[in-house]
Design a protein around this motif. Sequence first.
Motif, short mmCIF file in Angstrom:
data_model
loop_
_atom_site.label_atom_id
_atom_site.label_comp_id
_atom_site.label_asym_id
_atom_site.label_seq_id
_atom_site.Cartn_x
_atom_site.Cartn_y
_atom_site.Cartn_z
N GLY A 192 0.80 -1.22 0.00
CA GLY A 192 0.00 0.00 0.00
C GLY A 192 0.84 1.27 0.00
O GLY A 192 0.33 2.36 -0.21
N ALA A 193 2.13 1.12 0.25
CA ALA A 193 3.05 2.26 0.23
C ALA A 193 4.40 1.76 -0.30
O ALA A 193 4.70 0.57 -0.23
N ASP A 194 5.17 2.68 -0.85
CA ASP A 194 6.49 2.32 -1.36
C ASP A 194 7.39 1.86 -0.23
O ASP A 194 7.30 2.36 0.89
N LEU A 195 8.25 0.89 -0.52
CA LEU A 195 9.19 0.40 0.48
C LEU A 195 10.24 1.47 0.77
O LEU A 195 10.79 2.06 -0.15
N ASP A 196 10.48 1.71 2.04
CA ASP A 196 11.46 2.70 2.49
C ASP A 196 12.59 1.96 3.20
O ASP A 196 12.44 1.52 4.34
N ALA A 197 13.71 1.80 2.52
CA ALA A 197 14.84 1.08 3.08
C ALA A 197 15.31 1.69 4.40
O ALA A 197 15.69 0.96 5.32
N ASN A 198 15.26 3.01 4.51
CA ASN A 198 15.70 3.66 5.75
C ASN A 198 14.82 3.26 6.92
O ASN A 198 15.31 3.05 8.03
N HIS A 199 13.51 3.14 6.69
CA HIS A 199 12.61 2.73 7.78
C HIS A 199 12.95 1.31 8.24
O HIS A 199 12.94 1.02 9.44
N PHE A 200 13.25 0.44 7.28
CA PHE A 200 13.45 -0.96 7.62
C PHE A 200 14.86 -1.29 8.10
O PHE A 200 15.19 -2.47 8.27
N THR A 201 15.69 -0.28 8.35
CA THR A 201 16.95 -0.58 9.03
C THR A 201 16.67 -1.11 10.44
O THR A 201 17.55 -1.70 11.06
N CYS A 202 15.42 -0.95 10.89
CA CYS A 202 14.99 -1.51 12.18
C CYS A 202 15.12 -3.04 12.19
O CYS A 202 15.16 -3.66 13.25
N LEU A 203 15.21 -3.65 11.02
CA LEU A 203 15.36 -5.10 10.93
C LEU A 203 16.66 -5.57 11.57
O LEU A 203 16.76 -6.73 12.00
N ASN A 204 17.65 -4.67 11.66
CA ASN A 204 18.90 -5.02 12.33
C ASN A 204 18.67 -5.39 13.78
O ASN A 204 19.46 -6.13 14.37
N GLN A 205 17.57 -4.90 14.37
CA GLN A 205 17.21 -5.25 15.75
C GLN A 205 16.18 -6.37 15.79
O GLN A 205 16.32 -7.32 16.54
N SER A 206 15.12 -6.24 14.97
CA SER A 206 14.02 -7.21 15.04
C SER A 206 14.44 -8.62 14.63
O SER A 206 13.85 -9.59 15.08
N MET A 207 15.46 -8.74 13.80
CA MET A 207 15.89 -10.08 13.37
C MET A 207 16.40 -10.92 14.54
O MET A 207 16.44 -12.14 14.46
#
Length: 185
Positions: free
Chosen positions: A52-67
């Motif tokens: 529903g929205a464009d992927l924002d790589a900067n937002h998903f740097t949070c994956l470095n923690q959630s992984m």
Amino acid sequence: MHASIMSRADGKCELCQNIESLQVYPIPESPDLSANCAVLLCDKCLQQISGGADLDANHFTCLNQSMWSTTPAVQALSYRLLHLFSSESWAQDAIDMLYLEEDTLAWAQRGIVHNVEATLDANGAVLRAGDSVTIIKDLDVKGANFTAKRGTPVRNIGLSDNPLHIEGKVNGQRIVIIAAYTKKN
């Protein structure tokens, strides 16, 4: 189910830790429909994951923690998202460090689209998820009642299971585009 996931997540998005507009997201290609196969996401994460929205790589740097979550559903979703951003050095580094139990890894991999052939633009350049392209030919969009005009930029493309097609947002709608009618920017 919502209450148990909300409790497990401590009232926060299980990816970015946002506390506003939280919703349960059942992970596609899951072994079952239980709370163990769903995550709690904020609206920003959910909109990007669902297209529903464009992927924002900067937002998903949070994956470095959630992984590093101990919850297999969060691990599986983080793994899939990291693969979407695998052209980013931070995501590739995270993938290289990530360890998942065998069954969680198999679950995570079921949701990843693997192209056997490379997806190529009109000039033969390899297209990757997250690239930006320009449409080089007017395209009638079936079912949407509009024409995607030549010269229209499409940002943050997604790859499909067919290497001849890409997905992207044009006129606010996510559509499938023939890759040969695009030029990589």
